[in-house]
Design a protein around this motif. Structure first.
Motif, short mmCIF file in Angstrom:
data_model
loop_
_atom_site.label_atom_id
_atom_site.label_comp_id
_atom_site.label_asym_id
_atom_site.label_seq_id
_atom_site.Cartn_x
_atom_site.Cartn_y
_atom_site.Cartn_z
N GLU A 181 0.84 -1.21 0.00
CA GLU A 181 0.00 0.00 0.00
C GLU A 181 0.87 1.25 0.00
OE1 GLU A 181 -3.43 0.48 0.33
OE2 GLU A 181 -4.17 -1.49 0.90
N SER A 208 1.03 5.43 0.19
CA SER A 208 0.19 6.46 0.80
C SER A 208 0.88 7.82 0.79
CB SER A 208 -0.11 6.12 2.26
OG SER A 208 -0.71 4.87 2.39
N SER A 224 -6.91 13.90 -5.97
CA SER A 224 -7.44 12.56 -5.70
C SER A 224 -7.49 11.68 -6.95
CB SER A 224 -8.80 12.63 -5.02
OG SER A 224 -9.77 13.21 -5.86
N GLY A 225 -7.74 12.27 -8.09
CA GLY A 225 -7.75 11.50 -9.34
C GLY A 225 -6.38 10.92 -9.65
N ALA A 233 -3.97 10.40 -7.42
CA ALA A 233 -3.69 9.39 -6.39
C ALA A 233 -4.40 8.08 -6.72
CB ALA A 233 -4.10 9.91 -5.02
N SER A 234 -5.64 8.16 -7.12
CA SER A 234 -6.41 6.96 -7.45
C SER A 234 -5.78 6.23 -8.64
CB SER A 234 -7.85 7.34 -7.75
OG SER A 234 -8.60 6.21 -8.11
N SER A 235 -5.39 6.98 -9.66
CA SER A 235 -4.80 6.35 -10.86
C SER A 235 -3.46 5.69 -10.56
CB SER A 235 -4.65 7.38 -11.98
OG SER A 235 -3.59 8.29 -11.70
N ASP A 238 -2.82 4.41 -7.50
CA ASP A 238 -3.11 3.51 -6.37
C ASP A 238 -2.41 3.96 -5.09
OD1 ASP A 238 -4.61 1.40 -5.42
OD2 ASP A 238 -3.04 -0.08 -5.76
N ARG A 275 -3.06 5.85 -1.42
CA ARG A 275 -4.06 6.27 -0.43
C ARG A 275 -3.75 7.70 0.01
NH1 ARG A 275 -3.75 1.81 4.30
NH2 ARG A 275 -1.59 2.53 4.24
N SER A 288 -16.41 12.96 -1.37
CA SER A 288 -16.16 12.13 -2.54
C SER A 288 -14.69 11.97 -2.86
CB SER A 288 -16.88 12.72 -3.75
OG SER A 288 -16.29 13.97 -4.09
N ALA A 289 -13.80 12.67 -2.16
CA ALA A 289 -12.38 12.65 -2.52
C ALA A 289 -11.67 11.36 -2.11
CB ALA A 289 -11.66 13.85 -1.90
N GLY A 290 -12.29 10.57 -1.27
CA GLY A 290 -11.69 9.29 -0.91
C GLY A 290 -10.60 9.38 0.14
#
Length: 161
Positions: free
Chosen positions: A30, A32, A56-57, A59-61, A63, A65, A87-89
């Motif tokens: 993981e 982060s 956040s986009g 970071a999500s792309s 992977d 956290r 919604s930002a996760g």
């Protein structure tokens, strides 16, 4: 800013989230970005959270956290994150009890105020970590430092250093 702390390996470190569950901060596999904020519901911390939401986009792309830590209670963090951008996760990390233990581990705890210093750390999939952003009280960190931290967490400290 350039990373100011050399990478170092970490052992398991359980932390309590805003959801009430416990996660391992250094879980193998993981990556982060860990952003310490002095307090929820404050203007500078709120503006930094909004800037981080804009990443956040990315970071999500990659992977990665997005962890936001403060010495506030999990309930306070839950309300703040929902109010700011649910919604930002983000995963809110409560460093409320034992008070400041996580921030102290990262040399980011202000004993005088009982809050975290404004510092951010990239943690890669191997559990190596280093500081990627810092700013004095009342001054927001640069969004570019957080973007670089996300990329560094995804690629790993060994690739960078």
């Amino acid at each position: 800013m350039e990373p100011t702390v050399s990478a170092r390996a970490a052992s398991p470190f359980p932390v309590r989230t805003h959801r009430g569950d416990t996660i391992d901060l250094f879980k193998p596999g993981e990556a982060s970005l860990l952003m310490f904020v002095p307090a929820a519901f404050t203007p500078v911390c709120g503006s930094e959270l909004q800037e981080l939401a804009g990443l956040s986009g990315l970071a999500s792309s990659l992977d990665v956290r997005l962890l936001v830590a403060s010495c506030d209670t999990p309930a306070t963090l839950r309300a703040w994150l929902a109010d700011a951008d649910g919604s930002a996760g983000f995963i809110g990390i409560s460093d409320h009890w034992p008070h400041g233990a996580l921030a102290s581990h990262f040399a980011a705890f202000d004993e005088r105020s009982g809050t975290a210093h404004r510092r951010s750390f990239a943690i890669d999939v191997a559990g190596s970590w280093g500081q990627v952003a810092v700013s004095p009280a009342g001054v927001a960190r640069a969004k570019g430092d957080h973007e670089r931290g996300i990329r560094l967490a995804a690629s790993g400290w060994n690739a960078e250093h």
